[in-house]
Write an enzyme that holds these catalytic residues in place. Structure first.
Site: not given
Length: 381
Positions: A58, A61, A113, A222
């Site tokens: 993720s 992202k 997320s 993140k």
């Protein structure tokens, strides 16, 4: 006894000689790949297998977020598709037909997320998933992410050829952190998304534990995880003017590893102002009092490295027509190059300050000025 003391002394000397002599050597991480980069200069302070292509989960992202922000559509209302709702994995629990601001979707993407948010963003900004992936690849090329290939907006393991490297993800984060909106979103601990019609009210808390309590100097980042990629993490931190980016891929102990990297670097490095914006001194008679740089240049160094910093000025050779007419001199006439231990580490353009030429007023201009003065315009505005 003397013999015993001599042996102990020799052992002590050998231990000192074998101790790590720089910050990088003092850092240990559990990750398969890791990197620590300074934001302003891009200097790599520490790296471990940082150029090996791996699944990234993720942290993908980050690219999705910056593309959404740069689209200029953050205030647009996005209608959520059935396809977005059906996206697997982590979710912000969107419903088909919901209308939600693109900005809120980006918050849900970064803080929780949300894979459903990633798909909704991609469909709206790119026109389709394929269209958005094309934009991701374009931006990666623009940033210089040479060992990266994006195939989706969320990082799920649904494509074999979706990968990046710790180094490339640091480049992406460095680029994204130059955007104030991204920086704000990535550094937000909690966000409330409200439906103007009152049908729903969502509150999202950031999954980045470094930001929400583990490490006081954290400014953003993140998280990521899939079964194939394992734990991935990007984080940013700032202390005493030193801004750092940490990336780990496939790391079972990522929170501690990021803190360890930051603490080691903050102890060893400081930002040195190598070159101040403003006038550049030179002995060249043509260029004298005419040269300047537009920005400060700061570079992260250790105390031992201070003496190794040097600034060299590379100026263009003065041409004959420049001496005849100053307007022929280009705006940029050289570079100020920063060297550390004789290695080029940064540079900035040197500008030429042209003499401002006053325009002679025409008869009409003089007449107009006199007329306005008589009418009282210049006096009363």
């Amino acid at each position: 006894m003397k013999s015993k003391n001599l042996i102990l002394s020799c052992i002590a000397v050998l231990l000192l000689l074998t101790l790590p002599q720089n910050a990088s050597a003092k850092i240990y991480v559990s990750a398969n790949s890791a990197i620590l980069m300074e934001q302003e200069s891009g200097r790599v302070i520490y790296e471990k297998d940082a150029h090996t292509q791996r699944r990234i989960a993720s942290i993908t992202k980050i690219m999705t977020a910056i593309l959404a922000i740069e689209s200029g559509k953050m205030n647009d209302m996005v209608t959520i598709s059935e396809n977005a709702v059906r996206t697997e994995g982590s979710s912000i629990y969107l419903k088909a037909g919901d209308k939600i601001p693109l900005e809120d979707l980006v918050y849900g993407l970064m803080l929780r997320s949300g894979n459903d948010a990633a798909t909704a963003i991609a469909e709206y900004v790119g026109g389709s998933l394929d269209g958005f992936v094309y934009l991701m690849k374009q931006k990666a090329e623009e940033i210089g992410m040479k060992d990266t290939n994006f195939e989706n907006p969320h990082g799920l393991d649904d494509h074999e050829n979706h990968y990046s490297t710790a180094y490339d993800m640091a480049l992406l984060t460095r680029y994204a952190m130059e955007n104030d909106m991204y920086k704000k979103i990535a550094g937000t601990e909690k966000y409330r998304s409200e439906d103007p019609d009152g049908d729903w009210d969502r509150v999202w808390k950031n999954k980045n534990k470094l930001l929400t309590g583990l490490y006081e100097y954290t400014t953003g980042g993140k998280t990521g995880f899939t079964k194939l990629a394992k734990r991935t993490l990007v984080s940013t931190a700032e202390k005493d003017g030193v801004e750092l980016i940490a990336v780990t891929l496939n790391d079972p102990d990522d929170w501690d590893d990021h803190i360890n990297m930051y603490e080691s670097a903050f102890k060893e490095y400081k930002m040195a102002l190598v070159l101040e914006k403003g006038k550049v001194k030179t002995k060249d008679s043509f260029y004298k009092n005419k040269l300047y740089v537009k920005e400060d240049i700061a570079y992260p160094i250790t105390a031992k490295e201070e003496e190794g910093l040097e600034v060299k000025y590379k100026l263009s050779k003065v041409k004959g027509d420049w001496k005849k007419q100053e307007q022929n001199v280009p705006d940029i006439v050289g570079n100020a190059e920063i060297y550390l231990d004789d290695k080029l580490v940064d540079s900035t353009a040197i500008y030429y300050e042209h003499t401002k030429v006053k325009k002679n007023k025409s008869f009409f201009d003089h007449f107009k000025s006199m007329f306005l003065a008589v009418m009282g315009v210049e006096k009363d505005g």
